[in-house]
Design an enzyme around this catalytic site. Sequence first.
Site, short mmCIF file in Angstrom:
data_model
loop_
_atom_site.label_atom_id
_atom_site.label_comp_id
_atom_site.label_asym_id
_atom_site.label_seq_id
_atom_site.Cartn_x
_atom_site.Cartn_y
_atom_site.Cartn_z
N HIS A 52 0.92 -1.15 -0.07
CA HIS A 52 0.03 -0.10 -0.06
C HIS A 52 0.79 1.26 -0.01
O HIS A 52 2.08 0.99 0.11
CB HIS A 52 -1.13 0.10 1.22
CG HIS A 52 -0.44 0.10 2.57
ND1 HIS A 52 -0.48 -0.95 3.35
CD2 HIS A 52 0.33 0.90 3.00
CE1 HIS A 52 0.27 -0.64 4.69
NE2 HIS A 52 0.90 0.52 4.32
P1 TYD Z 1 -2.22 -2.69 6.90
O1 TYD Z 1 -1.92 -1.40 7.10
O2 TYD Z 1 -3.15 -2.79 5.86
O3 TYD Z 1 -1.11 -3.74 7.13
P2 TYD Z 1 -0.39 -4.35 6.04
O4 TYD Z 1 -0.21 -3.59 4.77
O5 TYD Z 1 1.01 -4.64 6.75
O6 TYD Z 1 -0.80 -5.63 5.59
O7 TYD Z 1 -3.24 -3.03 8.26
C1 TYD Z 1 -3.83 -4.35 8.54
C2 TYD Z 1 -4.94 -3.88 9.44
O8 TYD Z 1 -4.69 -3.46 10.69
C3 TYD Z 1 -6.29 -3.06 8.88
O9 TYD Z 1 -7.35 -3.76 8.78
C4 TYD Z 1 -5.96 -1.87 9.46
C5 TYD Z 1 -5.67 -2.46 10.73
N1 TYD Z 1 -4.56 -1.46 11.55
C6 TYD Z 1 -4.86 -0.72 12.59
O10 TYD Z 1 -6.20 -0.69 13.01
N2 TYD Z 1 -4.30 0.26 13.04
C7 TYD Z 1 -2.85 0.62 12.45
O11 TYD Z 1 -2.45 1.48 13.12
C8 TYD Z 1 -2.54 -0.19 11.37
C9 TYD Z 1 -1.02 -0.08 10.90
C10 TYD Z 1 -3.42 -1.18 11.04
#
Ligand code: TYD
Length: 140
Positions: A52
Site C-alpha cells: 500500500h
Molecule cells: P495494514 O496497514 O493494511 O497492514 P499491511 O499493509 O502490513 O498488511 O493494516 C492491517 C489491518 O490493521 C487493517 O485492517 C488496518 C489495521 N490497522 C489498525 O487498525 N491500526 C494501525 O495502526 C495499522 C497500521 C493497521
Amino acid sequence: MGIEACKFIEFPIVHDPRGNLTFVESNRHIPFDIKRVYYLYDVPGGAERGGHGHKSLHQVIIAMSGSFDVILNDGSRSHRYHLNRSYYGLYVAPMMWREIDNFSSGSVCMVLASEHYDETDYFREYQEFIQAAKHKSTVK
Ligand code: TYD
C-alpha cells in the site's frame, strides 16, 4: 519528495557489557512527532505485508529483531532495502508504495508513524497510487 528522501537513520547506541541500549526521540532522530507505533510479528515464512501507499504519512521502519526487506517505489523509481539492525531506521516519506517481504523467522518490524491510524490516508490500489504519484510529479 521522491525516493531519494527515503534514507537510513542511524540511532545512538550506548554500549554496555550488560547489553546495548538504543533510544530514539521525536524531532531529533525521527524527523516528525511520533503519534503512533505499530509492529508486525509472528509473520509466517514467505509472507508479504504492506502492499500500500500513504498520501501524507511519514514513517520510520525498524527491524527490532531479525531481518526483512522493505521495497519502496515513488511511482518512477524503486529500491529494495535490507533491514537487520535495531539501531537503524528506514525513513519512508509520504507518497511511496511500500512492500515488506523476506522476513526471517522471529522477526519484529516496528513502525513509528507521524499520524494516528487513518484509512483515508491509504492508497490500497497500486494503479490509483501510480496515477496520483505521476500527477504530483507533473504539477510540482
Ligand atoms: P495494514 O496497514 O493494511 O497492514 P499491511 O499493509 O502490513 O498488511 O493494516 C492491517 C489491518 O490493521 C487493517 O485492517 C488496518 C489495521 N490497522 C489498525 O487498525 N491500526 C494501525 O495502526 C495499522 C497500521 C493497521
